[in-house]
Design a protein around this motif. Structure first.
Motif, PDB file in Angstrom:
ATOM      1  N   MET A 963       0.822  -1.214   0.000  1.00  0.00           N
ATOM      2  CA  MET A 963       0.000   0.000   0.000  1.00  0.00           C
ATOM      3  C   MET A 963       0.853   1.259   0.000  1.00  0.00           C
ATOM      4  O   MET A 963       0.460   2.280  -0.556  1.00  0.00           O
ATOM      5  CB  MET A 963      -0.994  -0.016   1.151  1.00  0.00           C
ATOM      6  N   ARG A1002      -8.813  -1.404  -1.517  1.00  0.00           N
ATOM      7  CA  ARG A1002      -9.315  -1.925  -0.240  1.00  0.00           C
ATOM      8  C   ARG A1002      -8.868  -1.067   0.937  1.00  0.00           C
ATOM      9  O   ARG A1002      -9.460  -1.119   2.010  1.00  0.00           O
ATOM     10  CB  ARG A1002      -8.864  -3.382  -0.064  1.00  0.00           C
ATOM     11  N   LYS A1003      -7.793  -0.277   0.761  1.00  0.00           N
ATOM     12  CA  LYS A1003      -7.326   0.545   1.872  1.00  0.00           C
ATOM     13  C   LYS A1003      -7.841   1.972   1.745  1.00  0.00           C
ATOM     14  O   LYS A1003      -7.757   2.586   0.671  1.00  0.00           O
ATOM     15  CB  LYS A1003      -5.790   0.576   1.897  1.00  0.00           C
ATOM     16  N   ARG A1004      -8.343   2.503   2.862  1.00  0.00           N
ATOM     17  CA  ARG A1004      -8.913   3.843   2.836  1.00  0.00           C
ATOM     18  C   ARG A1004      -7.857   4.900   2.496  1.00  0.00           C
ATOM     19  O   ARG A1004      -8.110   5.844   1.752  1.00  0.00           O
ATOM     20  CB  ARG A1004      -9.544   4.151   4.190  1.00  0.00           C
ATOM     21  N   ARG A1007      -7.321   5.058  -1.112  1.00  0.00           N
ATOM     22  CA  ARG A1007      -8.466   5.686  -1.790  1.00  0.00           C
ATOM     23  C   ARG A1007      -8.375   7.199  -1.675  1.00  0.00           C
ATOM     24  O   ARG A1007      -8.629   7.931  -2.627  1.00  0.00           O
ATOM     25  CB  ARG A1007      -9.774   5.191  -1.170  1.00  0.00           C
TER      26      ARG A1007
ATOM     27  N   ARG B  19     -10.132  12.841  10.398  1.00  0.00           N
ATOM     28  CA  ARG B  19     -10.462  11.496  10.829  1.00  0.00           C
ATOM     29  C   ARG B  19      -9.256  10.867  11.518  1.00  0.00           C
ATOM     30  O   ARG B  19      -8.123  10.982  11.045  1.00  0.00           O
ATOM     31  CB  ARG B  19     -10.812  10.671   9.598  1.00  0.00           C
ATOM     32  N   LEU B  21      -6.691   8.145  12.544  1.00  0.00           N
ATOM     33  CA  LEU B  21      -6.178   6.977  11.854  1.00  0.00           C
ATOM     34  C   LEU B  21      -6.204   5.793  12.816  1.00  0.00           C
ATOM     35  O   LEU B  21      -5.708   5.880  13.929  1.00  0.00           O
ATOM     36  CB  LEU B  21      -4.743   7.273  11.427  1.00  0.00           C
ATOM     37  N   SER B  24      -6.011  -0.495  12.142  1.00  0.00           N
ATOM     38  CA  SER B  24      -6.416  -1.389  11.059  1.00  0.00           C
ATOM     39  C   SER B  24      -6.239  -0.719   9.695  1.00  0.00           C
ATOM     40  O   SER B  24      -6.053  -1.385   8.690  1.00  0.00           O
ATOM     41  CB  SER B  24      -7.862  -1.822  11.254  1.00  0.00           C
ATOM     42  N   GLU B  25      -6.288   0.629   9.673  1.00  0.00           N
ATOM     43  CA  GLU B  25      -6.097   1.309   8.391  1.00  0.00           C
ATOM     44  C   GLU B  25      -4.658   1.213   7.923  1.00  0.00           C
ATOM     45  O   GLU B  25      -4.373   1.323   6.737  1.00  0.00           O
ATOM     46  CB  GLU B  25      -6.508   2.774   8.502  1.00  0.00           C
ATOM     47  N   GLU B  26      -3.735   1.046   8.885  1.00  0.00           N
ATOM     48  CA  GLU B  26      -2.327   0.895   8.511  1.00  0.00           C
ATOM     49  C   GLU B  26      -2.022  -0.537   8.068  1.00  0.00           C
ATOM     50  O   GLU B  26      -1.002  -0.796   7.457  1.00  0.00           O
ATOM     51  CB  GLU B  26      -1.420   1.231   9.707  1.00  0.00           C
ATOM     52  N   ASP B  27      -2.915  -1.456   8.425  1.00  0.00           N
ATOM     53  CA  ASP B  27      -2.636  -2.869   8.198  1.00  0.00           C
ATOM     54  C   ASP B  27      -2.955  -3.255   6.760  1.00  0.00           C
ATOM     55  O   ASP B  27      -4.078  -3.079   6.292  1.00  0.00           O
ATOM     56  CB  ASP B  27      -3.496  -3.687   9.190  1.00  0.00           C
ATOM     57  N   GLU B  28      -1.952  -3.763   6.081  1.00  0.00           N
ATOM     58  CA  GLU B  28      -2.114  -4.118   4.668  1.00  0.00           C
ATOM     59  C   GLU B  28      -3.249  -5.103   4.421  1.00  0.00           C
ATOM     60  O   GLU B  28      -3.885  -5.090   3.379  1.00  0.00           O
ATOM     61  CB  GLU B  28      -0.819  -4.776   4.158  1.00  0.00           C
ATOM     62  N   ASP B  29      -3.487  -6.012   5.387  1.00  0.00           N
ATOM     63  CA  ASP B  29      -4.360  -7.150   5.106  1.00  0.00           C
ATOM     64  C   ASP B  29      -5.826  -6.873   5.398  1.00  0.00           C
ATOM     65  O   ASP B  29      -6.681  -7.667   5.032  1.00  0.00           O
ATOM     66  CB  ASP B  29      -3.909  -8.359   5.939  1.00  0.00           C
ATOM     67  N   VAL B  30      -6.123  -5.770   6.067  1.00  0.00           N
ATOM     68  CA  VAL B  30      -7.513  -5.511   6.435  1.00  0.00           C
ATOM     69  C   VAL B  30      -8.187  -4.720   5.314  1.00  0.00           C
ATOM     70  O   VAL B  30      -7.595  -3.803   4.741  1.00  0.00           O
ATOM     71  CB  VAL B  30      -7.577  -4.710   7.753  1.00  0.00           C
ATOM     72  N   HIS B  31      -9.398  -5.084   5.000  1.00  0.00           N
ATOM     73  CA  HIS B  31     -10.159  -4.325   4.009  1.00  0.00           C
ATOM     74  C   HIS B  31     -10.950  -3.230   4.731  1.00  0.00           C
ATOM     75  O   HIS B  31     -11.712  -3.498   5.630  1.00  0.00           O
ATOM     76  CB  HIS B  31     -11.118  -5.280   3.276  1.00  0.00           C
ATOM     77  N   ASP B  32     -10.747  -1.963   4.356  1.00  0.00           N
ATOM     78  CA  ASP B  32     -11.521  -0.881   4.978  1.00  0.00           C
ATOM     79  C   ASP B  32     -12.758  -0.622   4.126  1.00  0.00           C
ATOM     80  O   ASP B  32     -12.619  -0.206   2.971  1.00  0.00           O
ATOM     81  CB  ASP B  32     -10.720   0.427   5.027  1.00  0.00           C
ATOM     82  N   PRO B  33     -13.946  -0.822   4.677  1.00  0.00           N
ATOM     83  CA  PRO B  33     -15.138  -0.521   3.879  1.00  0.00           C
ATOM     84  C   PRO B  33     -15.320   0.992   3.727  1.00  0.00           C
ATOM     85  O   PRO B  33     -14.842   1.768   4.557  1.00  0.00           O
ATOM     86  CB  PRO B  33     -16.271  -1.114   4.710  1.00  0.00           C
ATOM     87  N   ILE B  34     -16.004   1.403   2.681  1.00  0.00           N
ATOM     88  CA  ILE B  34     -16.342   2.822   2.513  1.00  0.00           C
ATOM     89  C   ILE B  34     -17.482   3.131   3.468  1.00  0.00           C
ATOM     90  O   ILE B  34     -18.520   2.477   3.426  1.00  0.00           O
ATOM     91  CB  ILE B  34     -16.761   3.096   1.053  1.00  0.00           C
TER      92      ILE B  34
END
Lengths: 1026, 157
Positions: A963, A1002-1004, A1007, B19, B21, B24-34
């Motif tokens: 990322m 997938r990462k905010r 985006r 917002r 941070l 989990s937003e730093e974590d490559e493997d987690v998907h952040d939903p919109i």
């Protein structure tokens, strides 16, 4: 003699009839060498000067003028007189003769022996016979230069001309269009105004010919060889227009007109000119225009479209108010200042009663600007607004309204500030002090965080005003602050409290010593009642509470009296952590060290340093060394936190800050004590002296002892260069030995750094060179032996010594850096070597930086880069397996270079960088991106030719698995959108399409970068965009 | 100039902070939903056509009036004009719509309308904003596009 005349005649002949320009130089040289005199030259010119052909006459005069240009100072007074009369007379000649005549006259104006009265006669004939504006550019410049020269040397004579001189000048510059000549003529005009020439009845004329250029609108042509900027012209013109009150009646209406225009830059220039001019004006000059000026300023602030304009309008208002304040009141008329301020108050005050609405801020800012203009203005404005604001604060209940009101109040308190009045009763806020305190204290006890934060800054502003807070107020404030510090949950509030406490303590140390420090000490050493219960209950956790106490202790230590109370608390904490009498964690000790460092850093250099310096050098440093030594010698099951690397590295800056900033004479003592401790085991200066007699800290047998060498570094590497470190040779060889023999990372790294720090400050000469050569040899032999067990130690020493030498431009640094380049191919050390370049190019915090008085030459980075970039490129192309190391090294270097150098050097490296983008190694991609991004802000032309390659590589990286790479490439793509639009417009559609994919990443964080980049690219080439 | 402004002295609201941070937003493997906040962050910094203030500061957009369904690919926004007769309402709605069209993946269906009861010609404006063709036609008009772009540029000053 005859031969000389013949030579002169020959030269004249070739120059005049043969049109050989170079002969003028030869003639000049001949006159300078004494081969013939000016008189002989004139005689030789005789025929040409009397010729019936104007062009021949012009050519003749030209030769004479060119010779005079170089030789004007060897003339006698008599010769000057004759030449002057000749030239004046020639002004009446044919127009083709005029240019060389002017050149000649200009040379004469530079003569030191110019007879008196000749300046006047020259100017009279000049103004009479020449129409300046029909001359060519160079001749006009010549006229202005004549005027400038004469103004420098013949001021009295020119003044005797009276207004005629001004009129003559006005006529000659009227209609000037070339910016180069404008700068010259502005200089003449500025001299006229600032050196007291009599303007007579031509003031308006002079204003007219200069003000027609206002506001300056000039954009230099691309690749302008003359380097004239808009700013230069603006400042030159401003100094004329604002130079005299005589212009007031013409300038002020012009300013009002230009502020009302729609062009941003002309508004800005007008407001700045207004601020500059009113400082010279009296009330009577501005009186007629006050209302108009106020209306314009108010409109700019109320409907502002840029912060720059707003700031300019506010400072113009401030200047205007102080101009009105300077007016001497006469008994029969009304007070002009209060009339003017009434106008402001009438227009602004009612907006302050609507704290929700937009105009509350601009109104407050306008009033505050006026308020800060003078003592009387402060009194009038505060009397009009403060009671109302206080009453509103007390009656409003909504938090957002109170916040606005409090912030407005705080800014008012600040704006009264800068007037240094000694008597408390003189302060405009004095009548409201108790109600202001009431507001502030009630806000401190609110539950809203932002209100509390505002209240602390209001309190700090109050404390900075003399005499507004009396002793009981301070005590109350200290209690409030202590309570907030110990109970409030929000960290932002806490930081605000700590800052506010620092400001207050600088003014009122006594109350902090008696009330806050004991309380903080108690809380610091308090044992949590029930350590097992999870911290679900109210209030901050015990850990963070200690952190706050330490931060507050450090912040309030602004004077020697507080320092003497607060540092023992911190030392006691460290010592208790060591003995284990109170349960302190390693983090607590690190915090305490940071606290001590902050205290050493915030000492103001003044007479107070003596006392604080003694405290640090005689108490704190010995105590820290003693505690660290005890911990190192101790052999108990429970290891002391003082053995931890993080604690020791936190102690180093405490020592180095005090050695670098506080009292060189104490630093010298500390350095010699530390050397004898580390070399000879001399412990006599340490407190709690119960150490064994045989201590050998630099022998490296035991890591607990050898790692203390980092403290030695703090003691000997930070002092000013004049401070002598004793037994250097012995010390250096011990350090070298330790750094190459220890297997403990902190020990050998610190030894290498300490060695480097000493080498950097050592006096240049034979001794230094041989020392370095010895070390280089030893290090290289270790590095060249792949089986050596101490290769990484040798590498560490090498890189630090290389840095020490590179910083001071020592010639031997090249040997070491070349070694570093060769190591990029090394299978084990290659990647470390690439990282080493980042160490070479960046500032290290604990040694070898300017704050610690290291010998750092300017622009050493550029020098290193220009010397070595080609080696990197060659190495890259030659390398087979480890190409990525070269790219990493390159991006490490380029990242640290100043922008200008990056831009000029980039073309050579561009292909390498592009290769880096397509290299599969993620770290190389990342470092190349971070190296590329700053360059893209101002793209060098070479980059524009590679756009296609760049865009496609960057777009490909937006789908990288990492990322960071995705974000980096998106940032670069965003930077691309600011390139010249005709270059990148062809890529718009492609980029927009490609960027729709990362919008759904997938990462905010990715985006959000994609959104920004895509938004910018959408604006490109679209109406209203760019 | 002041005579041209419909509402020269509007109420100003506080901006929300950035917002925070999360790990989990730093974590490559987690998907952040919109989520709502992400959409709100997209539109809150849009400039008002009249004032040097953002839509958030004028309370034209609020996070509670943003509804997003990431799996279902729909976004619904309600915006509140500062005064019921605001002639800028359509323009503001258009700016919000364009900003979202540029910033969201194609899969989303974007619905922008006026908070019920907050504007005199609510229905007409809603109808205009919902009509794809009219939006597209509006963006063909270069003077309209210019104003929209000005509202959307980050460096308006």
């Amino acid at each position: 003699m005859a031969a000389d005349s013949a030579l002169a005649l020959a030269l004249v002949e070739e120059f005049v009839s043969g049109l050989v320009d170079s002969k003028a130089k030869e003639a000049t040289k001949a006159v300078k060498d004494g081969e013939f005199t000016i008189l002989q030259l004139v005689e030789a010119l005789g025929l040409s000067l009397t010729s019936s052909q104007p062009h021949t006459r012009a050519r003749g005069v030209q030769l004479l003028s060119e010779v005079l240009h170089e030789c004007s100072n060897s003339l006698t007074e008599k010769e000057v007189e004759v030449l002057k009369t000749f030239y004046e007379n020639r002004l009446k000649d044919h127009y083709v003769v005029t240019p060389p005549v002017l050149q000649g006259l200009k040379s004469l104006t530079k003569c030191t022996v110019l007879p008196s009265g000749s300046a006047v006669s020259m100017l009279r004939s000049l103004f009479q016979d020449v129409h300046v504006q029909s001359l060519m550019l160079a001749e006009r410049a010549c006229v202005y230069n004549m005027l400038i020269n004469l103004m420098e040397t013949r001021e009295a004579e020119l003044k005797s001309l009276g207004p005629d001189f001004v009129f003559g000048f006005v006529q000659s510059m009227d209609g000037e269009r070339d910016p180069r000549n404008l700068l010259l003529s502005f200089q003449v005009a500025s001299n006229i105004i600032h050196r007291g020439y009599d303007l007579g009845k031509f003031a308006e004329e002079l204003f007219e010919v200069t003000s027609c250029y206002f506001p300056i609108d000039f954009s230099p042509p691309p690749n302008d060889p003359h380097g004239i900027t808009k700013e230069e012209l603006i400042l030159a013109l401003r100094s004329i227009l604002t130079g005299t009150p005589v212009f007031a009646e013409f300038l002020l209406p012009l300013i009002i007109e230009k502020v009302d225009s729609d062009v941003q830059s002309s508004k800005l220039d007008s407001l700045q000119t207004l601020a500059a001019c009113v400082s010279r004006y009296d009330y009577k000059d501005v009186a007629k225009f006050l209302e108009g000026l106020w209306t314009s300023i108010r409109r700019e602030v109320f409907q502002t479209s840029s912060e720059k304009l707003e700031a300019a309008a506010l400072s113009a208002l401030q200047a205007l108010t102080s101009c009105v304040s300077r007016c001497v009141q006469s008994s029969d008329s009304e007070d002009s200042l209060s009339c003017f301020l009434d106008l402001l108050i009438k227009d602004c005050k009612h907006h302050l009663s609507e704290p929700d609405l937009k105009l509350v801020w601009p109104s407050a800012k306008l009033l505050q600007a006026a308020c800060s203009a003078s003592i009387r203005a402060s009194h009038i404005i505060t009397a009009a607004v403060i009671p109302n604001l206080i009453e509103q604060y007390n009656s409003r209940t909504q938090c957002s309204q109170r916040r606005t009101l409090l912030e407005v109040l705080q800014k008012f308190i600040q704006s009264v500030k800068s007037l240094g009045s000694t008597e408390a009763e003189d302060n405009a806020l004095f009548p409201y002090r108790s109600s202001l305190c009431g507001v502030v204290f009630s806000a401190l006890t609110e539950t809203n965080d932002s209100l509390q934060i505002l209240a602390t800054s209001a309190l700090a502003s109050l404390a900075q005003q003399t005499g507004l807070l009396d002793e009981s107020d301070i005590e109350l404030a200290v209690d409030h602050l202590t309570k907030l510090l110990l109970t409030d949950e929000d960290e932002r509030v806490c930081r605000a409290v700590v800052d506010c406490a620092g400001t207050l303590a600088a003014e009122h140390p006594a109350q902090f010593i008696s009330r806050m420090i004991p309380r903080l000490k108690m809380e610091t050493f308090a044992v949590p009642l029930d350590a097992d219960v999870p911290e679900a209950s109210q209030g901050p956790s015990h850990q963070s509470l200690r952190g706050r106490c330490v931060a507050a202790l450090a912040s309030v230590s602004r004077g020697p009296s507080v320092v003497q109370q607060s540092t023992p608390v911190l030392l006691e904490l460290i010592s208790a952590a060591h003995t284990g009498s109170v349960q302190f964690t390693m983090e607590d000790v690190v915090l305490a060290c940071h606290g001590l460092q902050r205290i050493a850093d915030q000492v103001q250099v003044s007479e107070e340093t003596e006392e604080t310096g003694r405290c640090f050098h005689h108490l704190i440093i010995p105590r820290l060394l003693s505690l660290a030594l005890q911990a190192a010698l101790q052999d108990v099951p429970r290891p002391s936190p003082l053995l931890e690397e993080s604690v020791l590295t936190a102690m180093v800056p405490v020592i180095s800050s005090s050695c670098s900033r506080l009292q060189p004479k104490f630093a010298e003592e500390t350095a010699s004590k530390a050397v004898s401790l580390f070399l000879n085991g001399d412990v006599s200066f340490l407190p709690d002296n119960s150490f064994p007699s045989q201590i050998q800290l630099l022998k490296g047998d035991c890591w607990r002892q050898s790692q203390m060498v980092c403290l030695l570094m703090g003691c000997v590497c930070a002092a000013p260069r004049a401070v002598e470190v004793p037994h250097q040779d012995e010390l250096l060889s011990a350090l070298e030995e330790l750094s190459l023999s220890s297997s403990h990372t902190l020990s050998y790294t610190s030894a290498a750094k300490c060695y480097a720090g000493l080498v950097n400050k050592r006096t240049p000469g034979e001794a230094l060179d041989s020392l370095v050569q010895r070390t280089v040899k030893r290090v290289c032999s270790e590095l060249d032996n792949p089986k050596s067990g101490v290769r990484s130690q040798a590498f560490t020493l090498m890189i630090w010594v290389a840095k020490a030498l590179l910083l001071r431009y020592h010639p031997l640094s090249a040997t070491l850096t070349d070694k570093l380049f060769s190591l990029l191919d090394d299978p084990d050390l290659g990647s470390v070597a690439a990282d080493g370049f980042s160490l070479l190019m960046s500032d290290s915090s604990d040694v070898l930086n300017r704050a610690l008085h290291a010998d750092v030459r300017i622009m050493y980075r550029q020098r290193f880069f220009t010397d070595n970039s080609s080696k990197l490129v060659q190495g890259f192309h030659a390398a087979t397996e480890r190409k990525s190391n070269y790219l990493k090294a390159l991006s490490n270097i380029v990242n640290k270079l100043p922008k200008q150098v990056q831009t000029t050097e980039l073309p050579a490296l561009l292909s390498l960088l592009l290769e880096g983008l397509s290299c599969p190694d993620l770290t190389v991609q990342m470092s190349t991106l971070s190296c590329l991004q700053p360059v893209l802000v101002q793209p060098p032309p070479a980059l524009l030719q590679q756009l296609e390659a760049l865009v496609s590589r960057l777009l490909a990286l937006t789908s990288s698995p990492a990322m960071d790479v995705r974000m980096g490439s998106l940032r670069c793509i965003q930077a691309l959108s600011h390139f010249p639009s005709h270059e990148i417009l062809p890529f718009r559609g492609r980029v927009l399409r490609a960027l729709s994919k990362p919008l759904d990443d997938r990462k905010r964080k990715v985006r959000s970068e994609a959104v920004q980049a895509r938004g910018e690219w959408f604006l490109l080439g679209s109406p209203g965009g760019r | 100039m002041s005579s041209q402004l419909e509402n020269a002295n509007p109420v100003v609201f506080q901006r929300s902070g950035e917002r925070l941070l999360t790990a989990s937003e730093e974590d490559e493997d987690v998907h952040d939903p919109i989520d709502d906040r992400e959409i709100f962050d997209l539109i809150r910094s849009i400039n008002d056509p009249e004032h040097p203030l953002s839509l958030e500061e004028l309370n034209v957009v609020e996070q509670v009036r943003v509804k997003v369904d990431d799996p279902g690919s729909t976004v619904g926004i309600e915006f509140t004009p500062t005064i019921p007769h605001c002639s800028m309402a359509t323009l503001i709605g258009l700016s919000i719509k364009v900003k979202l069209l540029r910033s969201l993946p194609d899969r989303f269906k974007i619905d922008v309308h006026i908070t019920p009861g907050s504007h005199a010609s609510e229905e007409a404006v809603n109808k205009q904003l919902a009509d794809k063709e009219r939006v597209a036609a509006a963006l063909e008009n270069s003077s309209l596009l210019e104003v929209v772009n000005q509202c959307l540029s980050t460096h308006s000053i």
